[in-house]
Design an enzyme around this catalytic site. Structure first.
Site: not given
Length: 315
Positions: A125, A223, A258
């Protein structure tokens, strides 16, 4: 007949499972060197070992579980904090000083227990954005990058490097979707339909065309925080134009979300988060993923990540 109490039910058999992230013999060493804040995990043995920096995402703080697990697989791993910890900035909206990460990379690569020819960066991320920036800015110590849920936008803060400050990506609030589980951000960050558009028109995008080290991009098609397909396509396209497409490998998992973590980590579809600055407050974010698909992705990705790091860091 008098009432007779039923005896408590007893299990026929039982067992206890414990999951250990840190193997016997791994050393945990708190790090406070110059500006660097984190924890170094060293594998058992004499060394030197291949070095890796591990960074997590927007939650900040110092989370050590993946760094200790990487050390258990033979990597000298620095869990590197970069916000909301000790005397570091307390929010994502502060300028991201890339010289801090360069200092950390140089420190780890010069550590006597680390192989001296360069290190890997393993991140997810917001951490993946930093990792890709480290490679794009051609920091000499960075030899390989694993970017999980890769981010190519400078958002919500600019990055700063050698006196220059980047622009910040726009965020289209009207395209944010609010659900019972939390906010879906996937459609709120801008994308480019024509990848041939000149780089100069989008100065908030990471200059990934400058990358000259191997990349492994790991992402899930479900995601719901980011449009990772855009990130992957942008990276591949820009590297191809430089004749460097061979540097980029992609693990794309149908139905995964994600937060692709090590195997057997529980699937987190959405969670509560706390942030400061322009995000103003506390809320829940939807990470996405179908549980079965996500679990399979985690089982498949982890050994491939380890193999990639070993192949590209150990000379």
């Amino acid at each position: 007949m008098p009432h007779q109490e039923q005896p408590e039910l007893q299990p026929l058999s039982s067992t206890t499972f414990q999951r250990w992230y840190m193997a016997d013999g791994v050393k945990r060493i708190p790090v406070r060197e110059g500006r660097i804040r984190g924890t170094l995990f060293l594998p058992p043995g004499e060394g030197p070992f291949p070095g890796v920096i591990d960074m997590l995402g927007e939650a900040g703080g110092l989370l050590e579980f993946k760094a200790s697990l990487l050390a258990s697989h033979g990597f000298a791993t620095l869990a590197l904090a970069y916000l909301n910890f000790d005397d570091l900035p307390d929010g994502l909206t502060n300028e991201r000083d890339m010289e801090y990460f360069e200092e950390a990379a140089n420190w780890l690569s010069s550590h006597p227990m680390v192989l001296p020819h360069g290190i890997g960066v393993h991140a997810i991320c917001v951490g993946s954005h930093i990792a890709l920036l480290m490679a794009s800015l051609q920091m000499k110590a960075v030899k390989a990058v694993v970017a999980i849920a890769p981010v190519v936008h400078s958002y919500p803060s600019p990055f700063k490097y050698k006196g220059k400050i980047s622009e910040v990506s726009p965020f289209e609030h009207s395209k944010k979707i609010q659900t019972e589980a939390g906010s879906i951000w996937r459609y709120a960050l801008p994308t480019i339909t024509d990848l041939a558009t000149p780089v100069s028109k989008y100065p908030y995008l990471t200059p990934v065309e400058n990358i000259s080290c191997p990349l492994l991009l790991v992402c899930g098609t479900n995601d719901l925080l980011l449009n990772v397909d855009f990130s992957v396509n942008l990276i591949q396209d820009r590297l191809k134009k430089r004749g460097r497409e061979h540097l980029c490998s992609v693990l794309r998992y149908p139905g995964a979300g994600h937060l692709i973590e090590p195997p057997h980590t529980p699937h987190c579809y959405a969670s509560y988060t706390t942030n400061t600055g322009q995000w103003s407050g506390d809320f829940s974010l939807v990470w996405g993923g179908e549980t079965k698909c996500h679990a399979r992705a985690q089982e498949d990705a982890w050994p491939k990540i380890l193999a990639f790091l070993k192949r590209n860091i150990i000379a």
